[in-house]
Write a protein that holds these residues in place. Sequence first.
Motif, PDB file in Angstrom:
ATOM      1  N   SER A   1       0.859  -1.192   0.000  1.00 24.92           N
ATOM      2  CA  SER A   1       0.000   0.000   0.000  1.00 24.92           C
ATOM      3  C   SER A   1       0.891   1.236   0.000  1.00 24.92           C
ATOM      4  O   SER A   1       2.097   1.153   0.244  1.00 24.92           O
ATOM      5  CB  SER A   1      -0.901   0.035   1.243  1.00 24.92           C
ATOM      6  N   CYS A   2       0.253   2.390  -0.230  1.00 21.12           N
ATOM      7  CA  CYS A   2       0.984   3.645  -0.095  1.00 21.12           C
ATOM      8  C   CYS A   2       1.309   3.901   1.374  1.00 21.12           C
ATOM      9  O   CYS A   2       2.368   4.428   1.715  1.00 21.12           O
ATOM     10  CB  CYS A   2       0.144   4.790  -0.676  1.00 21.12           C
ATOM     11  N   THR A   3       0.386   3.507   2.240  1.00 21.74           N
ATOM     12  CA  THR A   3       0.622   3.656   3.680  1.00 21.74           C
ATOM     13  C   THR A   3       1.918   2.938   4.071  1.00 21.74           C
ATOM     14  O   THR A   3       2.751   3.486   4.807  1.00 21.74           O
ATOM     15  CB  THR A   3      -0.574   3.068   4.469  1.00 21.74           C
ATOM     16  N   ASP A   4       2.098   1.714   3.561  1.00 21.37           N
ATOM     17  CA  ASP A   4       3.331   0.973   3.830  1.00 21.37           C
ATOM     18  C   ASP A   4       4.549   1.690   3.273  1.00 21.37           C
ATOM     19  O   ASP A   4       5.606   1.747   3.913  1.00 21.37           O
ATOM     20  CB  ASP A   4       3.259  -0.413   3.180  1.00 21.37           C
TER      21      ASP A   4
ATOM     22  N   GLU B   1       7.566  12.806  -0.748  1.00 20.82           N
ATOM     23  CA  GLU B   1       6.387  13.126  -1.557  1.00 20.82           C
ATOM     24  C   GLU B   1       5.319  12.060  -1.355  1.00 20.82           C
ATOM     25  O   GLU B   1       5.537  10.892  -1.696  1.00 20.82           O
ATOM     26  CB  GLU B   1       6.745  13.162  -3.047  1.00 20.82           C
ATOM     27  N   ASP B   2       4.179  12.459  -0.797  1.00 22.25           N
ATOM     28  CA  ASP B   2       3.027  11.557  -0.810  1.00 22.25           C
ATOM     29  C   ASP B   2       2.385  11.755  -2.185  1.00 22.25           C
ATOM     30  O   ASP B   2       1.611  12.686  -2.399  1.00 22.25           O
ATOM     31  CB  ASP B   2       2.052  11.883   0.324  1.00 22.25           C
ATOM     32  N   ALA B   3       2.791  10.864  -3.095  1.00 19.19           N
ATOM     33  CA  ALA B   3       2.334  10.953  -4.485  1.00 19.19           C
ATOM     34  C   ALA B   3       1.249   9.901  -4.739  1.00 19.19           C
ATOM     35  O   ALA B   3       1.087   9.427  -5.864  1.00 19.19           O
ATOM     36  CB  ALA B   3       3.525  10.775  -5.423  1.00 19.19           C
ATOM     37  N   ALA B   4       0.498   9.571  -3.688  1.00 18.63           N
ATOM     38  CA  ALA B   4      -0.549   8.542  -3.781  1.00 18.63           C
ATOM     39  C   ALA B   4      -1.466   8.773  -4.976  1.00 18.63           C
ATOM     40  O   ALA B   4      -1.869   7.839  -5.657  1.00 18.63           O
ATOM     41  CB  ALA B   4      -1.373   8.513  -2.495  1.00 18.63           C
ATOM     42  N   GLN B   5      -1.777  10.050  -5.234  1.00 17.10           N
ATOM     43  CA  GLN B   5      -2.743  10.385  -6.296  1.00 17.10           C
ATOM     44  C   GLN B   5      -2.046  10.862  -7.565  1.00 17.10           C
ATOM     45  O   GLN B   5      -2.711  11.295  -8.501  1.00 17.10           O
ATOM     46  CB  GLN B   5      -3.678  11.511  -5.790  1.00 17.10           C
ATOM     47  N   ALA B   6      -0.714  10.801  -7.585  1.00 16.18           N
ATOM     48  CA  ALA B   6       0.030  11.602  -8.565  1.00 16.18           C
ATOM     49  C   ALA B   6       0.751  10.811  -9.646  1.00 16.18           C
ATOM     50  O   ALA B   6       1.681  11.307 -10.268  1.00 16.18           O
ATOM     51  CB  ALA B   6       1.028  12.496  -7.820  1.00 16.18           C
TER      52      ALA B   6
ATOM     53  N   THR C   1      -9.297   3.114  -5.782  1.00 22.98           N
ATOM     54  CA  THR C   1      -9.839   4.449  -6.055  1.00 22.98           C
ATOM     55  C   THR C   1      -8.873   5.328  -6.854  1.00 22.98           C
ATOM     56  O   THR C   1      -9.202   6.461  -7.173  1.00 22.98           O
ATOM     57  CB  THR C   1     -10.140   5.170  -4.725  1.00 22.98           C
ATOM     58  N   LYS C   2      -7.669   4.837  -7.138  1.00 20.34           N
ATOM     59  CA  LYS C   2      -6.684   5.667  -7.835  1.00 20.34           C
ATOM     60  C   LYS C   2      -6.736   5.424  -9.351  1.00 20.34           C
ATOM     61  O   LYS C   2      -7.508   4.599  -9.822  1.00 20.34           O
ATOM     62  CB  LYS C   2      -5.277   5.368  -7.272  1.00 20.34           C
ATOM     63  N   ASN C   3      -5.903   6.111 -10.117  1.00 19.05           N
ATOM     64  CA  ASN C   3      -5.935   5.983 -11.586  1.00 19.05           C
ATOM     65  C   ASN C   3      -5.513   4.588 -12.052  1.00 19.05           C
ATOM     66  O   ASN C   3      -6.101   4.017 -12.957  1.00 19.05           O
ATOM     67  CB  ASN C   3      -4.991   7.000 -12.245  1.00 19.05           C
TER      68      ASN C   3
ATOM     69  N   PHE D   1       3.513   6.033  -3.675  1.00 17.50           N
ATOM     70  CA  PHE D   1       2.352   5.982  -4.578  1.00 17.50           C
ATOM     71  C   PHE D   1       1.346   4.949  -4.078  1.00 17.50           C
ATOM     72  O   PHE D   1       1.710   4.014  -3.359  1.00 17.50           O
ATOM     73  CB  PHE D   1       2.790   5.569  -5.991  1.00 17.50           C
ATOM     74  N   SER D   2       0.090   5.107  -4.521  1.00 15.86           N
ATOM     75  CA  SER D   2      -0.948   4.138  -4.170  1.00 15.86           C
ATOM     76  C   SER D   2      -1.571   3.533  -5.416  1.00 15.86           C
ATOM     77  O   SER D   2      -1.819   4.230  -6.400  1.00 15.86           O
ATOM     78  CB  SER D   2      -2.046   4.820  -3.355  1.00 15.86           C
ATOM     79  N   PHE D   3      -1.843   2.219  -5.347  1.00 12.14           N
ATOM     80  CA  PHE D   3      -2.615   1.544  -6.390  1.00 12.14           C
ATOM     81  C   PHE D   3      -3.922   0.992  -5.809  1.00 12.14           C
ATOM     82  O   PHE D   3      -4.432  -0.030  -6.236  1.00 12.14           O
ATOM     83  CB  PHE D   3      -1.770   0.435  -7.050  1.00 12.14           C
TER      84      PHE D   3
HETATM   85  C1  LIG Z   1      -4.966   6.967  -1.127  1.00 10.03           C
HETATM   86  C2  LIG Z   1      -4.022   7.802  -0.363  1.00 10.03           C
HETATM   87  C3  LIG Z   1      -3.155   7.263   0.601  1.00 10.03           C
HETATM   88  C4  LIG Z   1      -3.225   5.832   1.047  1.00 10.03           C
HETATM   89  O1  LIG Z   1      -3.010   4.907   0.061  1.00 10.03           O
HETATM   90  P1  LIG Z   1      -3.129   3.342   0.414  1.00 10.03           P
HETATM   91  O2  LIG Z   1      -2.526   2.684  -0.791  1.00 10.03           O
HETATM   92  O3  LIG Z   1      -4.585   3.064   0.581  1.00 10.03           O
HETATM   93  O4  LIG Z   1      -2.366   3.092   1.648  1.00 10.03           O
HETATM   94  C5  LIG Z   1      -2.240   8.087   1.208  1.00 10.03           C
HETATM   95  N1  LIG Z   1      -2.173   9.392   0.923  1.00 10.03           N
HETATM   96  C6  LIG Z   1      -3.007   9.959   0.026  1.00 10.03           C
HETATM   97  C7  LIG Z   1      -2.872  11.422  -0.267  1.00 10.03           C
HETATM   98  C8  LIG Z   1      -3.971   9.192  -0.629  1.00 10.03           C
HETATM   99  O5  LIG Z   1      -4.794   9.762  -1.509  1.00 10.03           O
END
Ligand SMILES: *Cc1c(COP(=O)(O)O)cnc(C)c1O
Length: 374
Positions: free
Chosen positions: A54-57, A151-156, A185-187, A180-182
């Motif tokens: 996950s992005c959290t990880d 960089e929290d690039a989860a959405q980027a 809900t992401k792209n 990054f997050s997959f």
């Molecule tokens: C979705 C998101 C996360 C968490 O991503 P996970 O993959 O669900 O852990 C963290 N930061 C932002 C800004 C997000 O949009």
Amino acid sequence: MIPFNKPYLTGKETKYIEEAVATGKISGNGVFTQKCQKFFEEKYGFKKALLTTSCTDALEMCAILADINSRDEVIVPSYTFVSSALAFVRQNAHIVFADSYPDNPNIDADKIENLITEKTKAIVVVHYAGIACDMEKILEIAQKHNLIIIEDAAQAIDSFYTFRDGTKKALGSIGHLGAFSFHETKNIIAGEGGMLTINDEKFINRAEIIWEKGTNRSMFFRGEINKYGWVDTGSSFLPSEIISAFLWAQLENIDSIQEKRLAIWNRYFEGLKDNKNFSLPQIPDYATNNAHMFFIICKDLNCRTELIKKLKENEILAVFHYLSLHKSEFYAEKHSNGELANSDHFEDCLLRLPLYFELNETEQQKIIDIINKF
Ligand SMILES: *Cc1c(COP(=O)(O)O)cnc(C)c1O
């Protein structure tokens, strides 16, 4: 019902999962994981990419790599997902929350320097809606004060920042570390999944160790050492090949996914830009748009609540987003730097509209018409 989000499948996901199963190696760091990582490194210029669960990880790995501890302060925007702060709280840091711009949910770069003390170790920037923060300004501040940028690039994914000299860099490739997050809900999705990106070489070896439960197993598999053992802290941060195989099917189609999302985003913008009751996303000159999200800003909470209701009556699900983290049940008492009015404004007034690959033009026109009549 028009849902807010609908995960898009390219059609090859189960085929690649079958292939992964057939190889007999379904744990992590196999063929699909390495293919995905190489794809990201080559397409976006990350020095090293490591898939995570996950992005959290990935953010937790960042906190460990940055050696965050109880003596440290970490600057994080208040208008973000819990994980942007939580990963650092788990390393016992004190979070200093930063405000957004008045007209853009991203961290206000001009207000960061005031928050820095001798305890500050890192700044977490969140590229909200996949639109870049003012990275050049933030890099200058970080260099001056010797801070780590995460960089929290989860959405980027597939979004870029242009420097004043014209250099264009992918988000997630600019700070020392990126995440990054997959999530579905992401792209680009894998159900649950994420990625750590490492742009400062000094973190690469240790990242591989933390990723593999504190062992030097990656080096062993490359034949660099003849037995592996426990050498550091860590966890099981790597995804199985099943997840990576799914992700690979998405990556093969990343350009068409992005093109489609951008067309939808642009149709919203064109359809709503003359409506003076709402403001629309601002894309600064230095940023690109990866069409992660389309949002509008209502004039107040009441207006947003009424609009959500109106859309729901018409079977359309539009949703608000974050609650300011500095006022959360978990952190309000520990929060130390006063009111963050812009973050609170987005908490009350920002509304996200349905945006997914299969949203068709008729459905979208219906959404636009209802908002314009409202
Ligand atoms: C979705 C998101 C996360 C968490 O991503 P996970 O993959 O669900 O852990 C963290 N930061 C932002 C800004 C997000 O949009």
